[in-house]
Design a protein around this motif. Structure first.
Motif, PDB file in Angstrom:
ATOM      1  N   LYS A 224     -11.576   4.457  -0.555  1.00  0.00           N
ATOM      2  CA  LYS A 224     -11.927   4.517   0.867  1.00  0.00           C
ATOM      3  C   LYS A 224     -10.737   4.896   1.736  1.00  0.00           C
ATOM      4  O   LYS A 224     -10.860   5.685   2.662  1.00  0.00           O
ATOM      5  CB  LYS A 224     -12.487   3.178   1.341  1.00  0.00           C
ATOM      6  N   SER A 225      -9.570   4.305   1.446  1.00  0.00           N
ATOM      7  CA  SER A 225      -8.394   4.581   2.270  1.00  0.00           C
ATOM      8  C   SER A 225      -7.477   5.642   1.661  1.00  0.00           C
ATOM      9  O   SER A 225      -6.457   5.974   2.239  1.00  0.00           O
ATOM     10  CB  SER A 225      -7.599   3.294   2.506  1.00  0.00           C
ATOM     11  N   ASP A 226      -7.839   6.172   0.483  1.00  0.00           N
ATOM     12  CA  ASP A 226      -7.027   7.170  -0.220  1.00  0.00           C
ATOM     13  C   ASP A 226      -5.595   6.675  -0.379  1.00  0.00           C
ATOM     14  O   ASP A 226      -4.632   7.347  -0.019  1.00  0.00           O
ATOM     15  CB  ASP A 226      -7.056   8.517   0.507  1.00  0.00           C
ATOM     16  N   ALA A 227      -5.481   5.451  -0.926  1.00  0.00           N
ATOM     17  CA  ALA A 227      -4.169   4.837  -1.104  1.00  0.00           C
ATOM     18  C   ALA A 227      -4.124   4.085  -2.435  1.00  0.00           C
ATOM     19  O   ALA A 227      -5.157   3.657  -2.954  1.00  0.00           O
ATOM     20  CB  ALA A 227      -3.877   3.872   0.037  1.00  0.00           C
TER      21      ALA A 227
ATOM     22  N   LEU B  72      -2.873   0.719  -4.215  1.00  0.00           N
ATOM     23  CA  LEU B  72      -2.556  -0.652  -3.849  1.00  0.00           C
ATOM     24  C   LEU B  72      -1.880  -1.339  -5.019  1.00  0.00           C
ATOM     25  O   LEU B  72      -2.312  -1.196  -6.169  1.00  0.00           O
ATOM     26  CB  LEU B  72      -3.833  -1.430  -3.498  1.00  0.00           C
TER      27      LEU B  72
ATOM     28  N   ARG C 161       0.857  -1.197   0.000  1.00  0.00           N
ATOM     29  CA  ARG C 161       0.000   0.000   0.000  1.00  0.00           C
ATOM     30  C   ARG C 161       0.889   1.243   0.000  1.00  0.00           C
ATOM     31  O   ARG C 161       1.915   1.258   0.663  1.00  0.00           O
ATOM     32  CB  ARG C 161      -0.846   0.069   1.268  1.00  0.00           C
TER      33      ARG C 161
ATOM     34  N   PRO D 166       0.446   5.638   0.268  1.00  0.00           N
ATOM     35  CA  PRO D 166      -0.471   6.765   0.413  1.00  0.00           C
ATOM     36  C   PRO D 166      -0.571   7.548  -0.891  1.00  0.00           C
ATOM     37  O   PRO D 166       0.401   7.658  -1.640  1.00  0.00           O
ATOM     38  CB  PRO D 166       0.156   7.610   1.515  1.00  0.00           C
TER      39      PRO D 166
ATOM     40  N   ASP E 140      -7.524   2.690  -4.045  1.00  0.00           N
ATOM     41  CA  ASP E 140      -8.534   2.391  -3.034  1.00  0.00           C
ATOM     42  C   ASP E 140      -9.059   3.728  -2.528  1.00  0.00           C
ATOM     43  O   ASP E 140      -8.389   4.413  -1.755  1.00  0.00           O
ATOM     44  CB  ASP E 140      -7.926   1.570  -1.899  1.00  0.00           C
TER      45      ASP E 140
END
Length: 55
Positions: free
Chosen positions: A41-44, A46, A8, A10, A39
């Motif tokens: 939702k997590s602002d990342a 992957l 992952r 950021p 992603d």
């Protein structure tokens, strides 16, 4: 269809820096069909390998 997350990153990387893409490129050089996805939702970002592709 599932996927295995390898790493992952950021979404706030410095301008001109693409760590997820660079990591995925290294995995592809090793023979893994790695892809980068976002992603929300997590602002990342992957780095993933789709299930069934890693073997």
């Amino acid at each position: 269809m599932g996927a295995r997350v390898l790493e992952r990153f950021p979404a706030g990387a410095p301008r001109g820096s693409w760590p997820a893409e660079e990591y995925a490129a290294r995995r592809r050089a090793e023979g893994l069909p790695a892809t980068v996805v976002m992603d929300l939702k997590s602002d990342a970002f992957l780095v993933v390998v789709r299930s069934g592709d890693e073997e």
